[in-house]
Design an enzyme around this catalytic site. Structure first.
Site, PDB file in Angstrom:
ATOM      1  N   SER A   6       0.758  -1.118   0.065  1.00  0.00           N
ATOM      2  CA  SER A   6       0.195   0.023  -0.076  1.00  0.00           C
ATOM      3  C   SER A   6       0.890   1.187   0.046  1.00  0.00           C
ATOM      4  O   SER A   6       1.711   1.339   0.835  1.00  0.00           O
ATOM      5  CB  SER A   6      -0.972   0.050   1.167  1.00  0.00           C
ATOM      6  OG  SER A   6      -1.120   1.159   1.809  1.00  0.00           O
ATOM      7  N   GLY A   7       0.401   2.173  -0.958  1.00  0.00           N
ATOM      8  CA  GLY A   7       1.221   3.570  -0.831  1.00  0.00           C
ATOM      9  C   GLY A   7       0.916   4.297   0.486  1.00  0.00           C
ATOM     10  O   GLY A   7       1.812   4.879   1.002  1.00  0.00           O
ATOM     11  N   LYS A  53       0.297  12.542  -6.048  1.00  0.00           N
ATOM     12  CA  LYS A  53      -0.951  12.327  -5.555  1.00  0.00           C
ATOM     13  C   LYS A  53      -1.301  12.742  -4.343  1.00  0.00           C
ATOM     14  O   LYS A  53      -0.209  12.953  -3.547  1.00  0.00           O
ATOM     15  CB  LYS A  53      -1.323  10.602  -5.842  1.00  0.00           C
ATOM     16  CG  LYS A  53      -0.405   9.699  -5.489  1.00  0.00           C
ATOM     17  CD  LYS A  53      -0.465   9.598  -3.948  1.00  0.00           C
ATOM     18  CE  LYS A  53      -1.865   9.263  -3.409  1.00  0.00           C
ATOM     19  NZ  LYS A  53      -2.095   7.701  -3.564  1.00  0.00           N
ATOM     20  N   ASN A 110      -3.907  11.117  -0.612  1.00  0.00           N
ATOM     21  CA  ASN A 110      -4.502   9.958  -0.589  1.00  0.00           C
ATOM     22  C   ASN A 110      -6.060  10.424  -0.791  1.00  0.00           C
ATOM     23  O   ASN A 110      -6.570  11.222  -0.758  1.00  0.00           O
ATOM     24  CB  ASN A 110      -4.345   9.560   0.960  1.00  0.00           C
ATOM     25  CG  ASN A 110      -5.020   8.360   1.263  1.00  0.00           C
ATOM     26  OD1 ASN A 110      -6.359   8.189   1.690  1.00  0.00           O
ATOM     27  ND2 ASN A 110      -4.523   7.284   1.069  1.00  0.00           N
TER      28      ASN A 110
HETATM   29  C1  SPV Z   1      -3.531   2.548  -0.485  1.00  0.00           C
HETATM   30  O1  SPV Z   1      -3.510   1.530   0.310  1.00  0.00           O
HETATM   31  O2  SPV Z   1      -2.253   3.493  -0.432  1.00  0.00           O
HETATM   32  C2  SPV Z   1      -4.677   2.831  -1.525  1.00  0.00           C
HETATM   33  C3  SPV Z   1      -5.853   2.531  -1.115  1.00  0.00           C
HETATM   34  O3  SPV Z   1      -4.005   3.482  -2.377  1.00  0.00           O
HETATM   35  S1  SPV Z   1      -6.201   4.084  -0.259  1.00  0.00           S
HETATM   36  O4  SPV Z   1      -5.724   4.379   0.817  1.00  0.00           O
HETATM   37  O5  SPV Z   1      -7.922   3.975  -0.169  1.00  0.00           O
HETATM   38  O6  SPV Z   1      -6.333   5.119  -1.404  1.00  0.00           O
HETATM   39 MG    MG Z   2      -2.530   4.343  -2.297  1.00  0.00          MG
END
Ligand code: SPV
Ligand code: MG
Length: 302
Positions: free
Chosen positions: A42-43, A116, A118
């Protein structure tokens, strides 16, 4: 089976599968041991674990290094949250090559603008990538991969930015035609209504991936009924770690003692096990017999 093949078969199957978040080598191994057949790098949680924001503050090579540790630590495939691909089509091409060289099985790219933010922070204020530009990016990624089974998931943020169902469907279909192996449709609603409406129109055109972080109370069986391919539990391992780490740190600080922690936290031996320390001991027996004897003799001689 190759990691890429495992992941592409997961998206190829009609039944519901799961990816669980991890954010470093240790958590990746824990997720694998729990039984998950794949990992979401996950980012949000990779950046969170580095103590920076989910705004591309960590460079793409820093992300690459982290995901390489995760890949080395596990046998199940990893899908990297590659944000926007860290630039244009050319940046994505380089990312795909580097991920393949590190045995990361796939990447998910989203139709937002670099850098980007979140999706849960000011979702409506974020711009979408231009449709043709994003399709070119997907195509460039697919043309770059050397392994046919490397997976590219295209994620649309149309519902997040409030662009509506029609736009989400239009983008999802364009990304499918551009060559994406699956489409991630993100929603930040508290209920599953947006995803239900999307699936009613979409049918089973192409595998759909969802991230039910905000609509978490919907029973998983509902997503199976809708024909969802894959659910991503996107941030729960880091969130649980935060809760436990905070409690332990506060307790130790207050009590000025660690005695009460024994029994409620993992023993040191568990760290060794997760690091696969036994393998090194066995390898030493094979590769360092002379050296070990030398050390013993040296110690005996005092
Ligand atoms: C992440 O887990 O980094 C995602 C999902 O991209 S969210 O945080 O819902 O965007
Ligand atoms: Mg992400």
């Amino acid at each position: 089976m190759k990691k890429t093949t495992q992941l592409s078969e997961m998206f190829g199957r009609r039944d519901l599968d799961f990816l669980c978040e991890a954010h470093n080598g240790l958590s990746a191994r824990i997720v694998e041991e729990a039984g998950f057949k794949g990992i979401w790098a996950s980012g949000l949680t990779l950046s969170g674990s580095m103590g920076v924001r989910d705004n591309n503050e960590a460079s793409w090579t820093q992300v690459l290094e982290l995901v390489e540790f995760m890949s080395d630590a596990t046998r199940v495939p990893i899908l990297l949250d590659g944000d926007t691909g860290y630039g244009n089509f050319n940046n994505l091409r380089r990312l795909v090559s580097k991920l393949e060289s590190r045995h990361v099985a796939g990447v998910c790219i989203e139709d937002k603008l670099f850098p980007k933010t979140n999706s849960f922070i000011d979702g409506e204020r974020q711009g979408l990538a231009e449709l043709d530009e994003f399709c070119g990016k997907i195509k460039a990624g697919k043309d770059t991969q050397r392994d046919d089974d490397f997976v590219i998931v295209a994620r649309t943020e149309a519902l997040i930015v409030g662009a509506g169902l029609k736009e989400a469907l239009n983008r999802a279909d364009a990304y499918r035609l551009a060559g994406a192996d699956a489409i991630l449709v993100h929603s930040k609603k508290r209920g599953p209504d947006e995803i239900e409406a999307f699936m009613q129109e979409w049918g089973n055109r192409h595998p759909i991936v969802i991230v039910p972080t905000t609509y978490h109370s919907t029973p998983t069986s509902r997503f199976a009924e809708l024909g969802i391919s894959t659910i991503i539990w996107a941030n729960h391992i880091l969130r649980s770690a935060i809760s436990v780490m905070r409690k332990t740190a506060e307790d130790i600080f207050t009590m000025q003692s660690v005695a009460a922690q024994e029994g409620r936290i993992a023993p040191v031996s568990e760290i060794f096990r997760l690091q696969n320390a036994d393998e090194l001991r066995q390898a030493e027996e094979i590769y360092l017999p002379g050296e070990r004897r030398d050390i013993k003799e040296h110690l005996a001689a005092g």
